[in-house]
Design a protein around this motif. Structure first.
Motif, PDB file in Angstrom:
ATOM      1  N   THR A  35      58.482 -85.147 -31.675  1.00  0.00           N
ATOM      2  CA  THR A  35      59.135 -86.425 -30.882  1.00  0.00           C
ATOM      3  C   THR A  35      58.560 -87.490 -32.613  1.00  0.00           C
ATOM      4  OG1 THR A  35      58.534 -85.877 -28.894  1.00  0.00           O
ATOM      5  CG2 THR A  35      59.597 -87.914 -29.323  1.00  0.00           C
ATOM      6  N   VAL A  36      58.352 -87.622 -32.361  1.00  0.00           N
ATOM      7  CA  VAL A  36      57.635 -87.916 -33.856  1.00  0.00           C
ATOM      8  C   VAL A  36      58.478 -88.336 -35.143  1.00  0.00           C
ATOM      9  CG1 VAL A  36      55.646 -89.597 -35.475  1.00  0.00           C
ATOM     10  CG2 VAL A  36      54.708 -88.900 -33.087  1.00  0.00           C
ATOM     11  N   ALA A  37      58.475 -86.970 -36.059  1.00  0.00           N
ATOM     12  CA  ALA A  37      58.873 -86.641 -37.741  1.00  0.00           C
ATOM     13  C   ALA A  37      60.213 -86.348 -36.869  1.00  0.00           C
ATOM     14  CB  ALA A  37      57.991 -86.231 -37.940  1.00  0.00           C
ATOM     15  N   THR A  38      61.081 -85.257 -36.198  1.00  0.00           N
ATOM     16  CA  THR A  38      62.104 -84.119 -36.473  1.00  0.00           C
ATOM     17  C   THR A  38      62.955 -84.669 -37.473  1.00  0.00           C
ATOM     18  OG1 THR A  38      60.792 -82.277 -34.464  1.00  0.00           O
ATOM     19  CG2 THR A  38      62.906 -82.053 -35.288  1.00  0.00           C
ATOM     20  N   LEU A  39      63.507 -85.951 -36.251  1.00  0.00           N
ATOM     21  CA  LEU A  39      64.336 -86.889 -37.227  1.00  0.00           C
ATOM     22  C   LEU A  39      63.957 -86.942 -38.007  1.00  0.00           C
ATOM     23  CD1 LEU A  39      65.755 -88.720 -33.614  1.00  0.00           C
ATOM     24  CD2 LEU A  39      66.797 -86.271 -34.770  1.00  0.00           C
ATOM     25  N   PHE A  40      63.343 -87.175 -38.360  1.00  0.00           N
ATOM     26  CA  PHE A  40      62.745 -87.983 -39.933  1.00  0.00           C
ATOM     27  C   PHE A  40      63.102 -86.549 -41.466  1.00  0.00           C
ATOM     28  CE2 PHE A  40      61.689 -91.334 -38.041  1.00  0.00           C
ATOM     29  CZ  PHE A  40      62.421 -92.403 -37.996  1.00  0.00           C
ATOM     30  N   THR A  41      62.194 -85.940 -40.695  1.00  0.00           N
ATOM     31  CA  THR A  41      62.519 -84.190 -40.964  1.00  0.00           C
ATOM     32  C   THR A  41      63.538 -83.791 -41.823  1.00  0.00           C
ATOM     33  OG1 THR A  41      59.373 -84.267 -40.915  1.00  0.00           O
ATOM     34  CG2 THR A  41      60.901 -82.036 -41.234  1.00  0.00           C
ATOM     35  N   GLU A  42      64.246 -83.754 -40.591  1.00  0.00           N
ATOM     36  CA  GLU A  42      65.261 -83.064 -40.398  1.00  0.00           C
ATOM     37  C   GLU A  42      66.223 -83.624 -41.731  1.00  0.00           C
ATOM     38  OE1 GLU A  42      67.501 -82.430 -36.494  1.00  0.00           O
ATOM     39  OE2 GLU A  42      66.025 -80.375 -36.922  1.00  0.00           O
ATOM     40  N   ASP A  51      67.108 -76.218 -46.109  1.00  0.00           N
ATOM     41  CA  ASP A  51      67.747 -76.141 -44.522  1.00  0.00           C
ATOM     42  C   ASP A  51      67.080 -76.734 -43.482  1.00  0.00           C
ATOM     43  OD1 ASP A  51      67.680 -75.051 -41.878  1.00  0.00           O
ATOM     44  OD2 ASP A  51      68.402 -72.540 -42.397  1.00  0.00           O
ATOM     45  N   LYS A  52      67.194 -77.890 -42.857  1.00  0.00           N
ATOM     46  CA  LYS A  52      66.267 -78.447 -41.679  1.00  0.00           C
ATOM     47  C   LYS A  52      65.851 -77.691 -40.735  1.00  0.00           C
ATOM     48  CE  LYS A  52      69.594 -79.143 -37.832  1.00  0.00           C
ATOM     49  NZ  LYS A  52      70.636 -80.250 -37.737  1.00  0.00           N
ATOM     50  N   ASN A  53      65.635 -76.341 -41.091  1.00  0.00           N
ATOM     51  CA  ASN A  53      64.942 -75.245 -39.776  1.00  0.00           C
ATOM     52  C   ASN A  53      64.143 -74.339 -40.382  1.00  0.00           C
ATOM     53  OD1 ASN A  53      66.476 -76.252 -37.325  1.00  0.00           O
ATOM     54  ND2 ASN A  53      67.879 -75.441 -38.561  1.00  0.00           N
ATOM     55  N   ASP A  54      64.279 -74.724 -41.851  1.00  0.00           N
ATOM     56  CA  ASP A  54      62.975 -73.630 -42.740  1.00  0.00           C
ATOM     57  C   ASP A  54      61.981 -75.268 -43.370  1.00  0.00           C
ATOM     58  OD1 ASP A  54      61.403 -72.123 -44.170  1.00  0.00           O
ATOM     59  OD2 ASP A  54      62.871 -71.974 -46.177  1.00  0.00           O
ATOM     60  N   ARG A  55      60.283 -74.751 -42.561  1.00  0.00           N
ATOM     61  CA  ARG A  55      59.603 -75.167 -42.886  1.00  0.00           C
ATOM     62  C   ARG A  55      58.458 -74.510 -43.777  1.00  0.00           C
ATOM     63  NH1 ARG A  55      59.782 -79.396 -37.968  1.00  0.00           N
ATOM     64  NH2 ARG A  55      62.426 -79.794 -38.099  1.00  0.00           N
ATOM     65  N   ASP A  56      58.300 -73.312 -42.797  1.00  0.00           N
ATOM     66  CA  ASP A  56      57.092 -72.529 -43.212  1.00  0.00           C
ATOM     67  C   ASP A  56      57.183 -72.242 -44.496  1.00  0.00           C
ATOM     68  OD1 ASP A  56      56.472 -72.325 -40.277  1.00  0.00           O
ATOM     69  OD2 ASP A  56      57.960 -71.128 -39.945  1.00  0.00           O
ATOM     70  N   HIS A  57      57.752 -71.744 -44.774  1.00  0.00           N
ATOM     71  CA  HIS A  57      58.014 -71.712 -46.481  1.00  0.00           C
ATOM     72  C   HIS A  57      59.207 -72.192 -47.115  1.00  0.00           C
ATOM     73  CE1 HIS A  57      57.277 -67.735 -43.325  1.00  0.00           C
ATOM     74  NE2 HIS A  57      56.839 -68.044 -44.926  1.00  0.00           N
ATOM     75  N   ASN A  58      58.733 -73.905 -47.287  1.00  0.00           N
ATOM     76  CA  ASN A  58      59.402 -74.545 -47.742  1.00  0.00           C
ATOM     77  C   ASN A  58      58.463 -75.397 -48.921  1.00  0.00           C
ATOM     78  OD1 ASN A  58      60.340 -77.292 -48.942  1.00  0.00           O
ATOM     79  ND2 ASN A  58      62.493 -77.067 -47.317  1.00  0.00           N
TER      80      ASN A  58
END
Length: 190
Positions: A35-42, A51-58
């Motif tokens: 909730t705190v970070a997703t919008l900014f992270t994407e 890709d806004k959904n690729d975090r594990d290997h980015n």
């Protein structure tokens, strides 16, 4: 004295369910990293051409964004402690498990608080079912590479110093915090 509950565990373990119940039980602020970070992270990922959904290997996410997400979460926690409010932090924190002194450094300068790490665990099949059911695009890689994800999610134990540790098995479909208060009291008693 206010308490800070670090509710940790892999995706689908039930961190959010446990966190919300703890926040209600202890009248604590509830801070969810998503909730705190997703919008900014994407937005940051998309502006970087990722890709806004690729975090594990980015690598960009791992080196630049993830540390900011956690720093922001911890600053919000400190602000709540400063006004005497207990806090429940709902975030995996997995990247920091290897650093035994992580909490010592992360909480330096905070008002005095009891630090409690709640290890939310669940059986692999239950976690897989929950991750599949929630249907989040950022979980696509996890589901497509389940064995790899699960091995990584359960490989590194968290043994942070400076905190009380409580194990909470959330494998069942219904969560009960019965006994949690007693376990917390016993763990805090010298």
């Amino acid at each position: 004295m206010p308490k800070v509950f670090f509710v940790i565990g892999p995706a689908g373990s039930g961190k959010s369910t446990v966190s919300r119940q703890l926040a209600r039980r202890y009248a604590a602020a509830y801070l969810d990293k998503d909730t705190v970070a997703t919008l900014f992270t994407e937005l940051l990922l998309e502006q970087n051409g990722s890709d806004k959904n690729d975090r594990d290997h980015n690598p960009y996410y791992q080196s630049a964004i993830l540390p900011l997400e956690y720093a922001t979460l911890l600053r919000l926690c400190a602000d709540n402690l400063d006004v005497g409010r207990s806090v429940v932090l709902d975030a995996p924190f997995g990247r920091f498990f290897a650093d035994r002194d992580y909490l010592v450094g992360a909480t330096a300068g905070w008002p005095t608080a009891e630090l409690i790490v709640v290890h939310v665990v669940a059986e692999g099949h239950a976690v897989h079912e929950r991750v599949a059911h929630r249907g989040l695009p950022r979980d696509d890689w996890k589901l497509a590479h389940w064995d790899e994800f699960w091995a990584g999610a359960t490989a590194a134990p968290c043994e942070w110093s400076g905190a009380t540790h409580i194990l909470l098995d959330n494998s069942a479909n219904t969560l009960s915090l019965d006994g949690f208060d007693e376990a917390l009291l016993l763990s805090l008693t010298p």
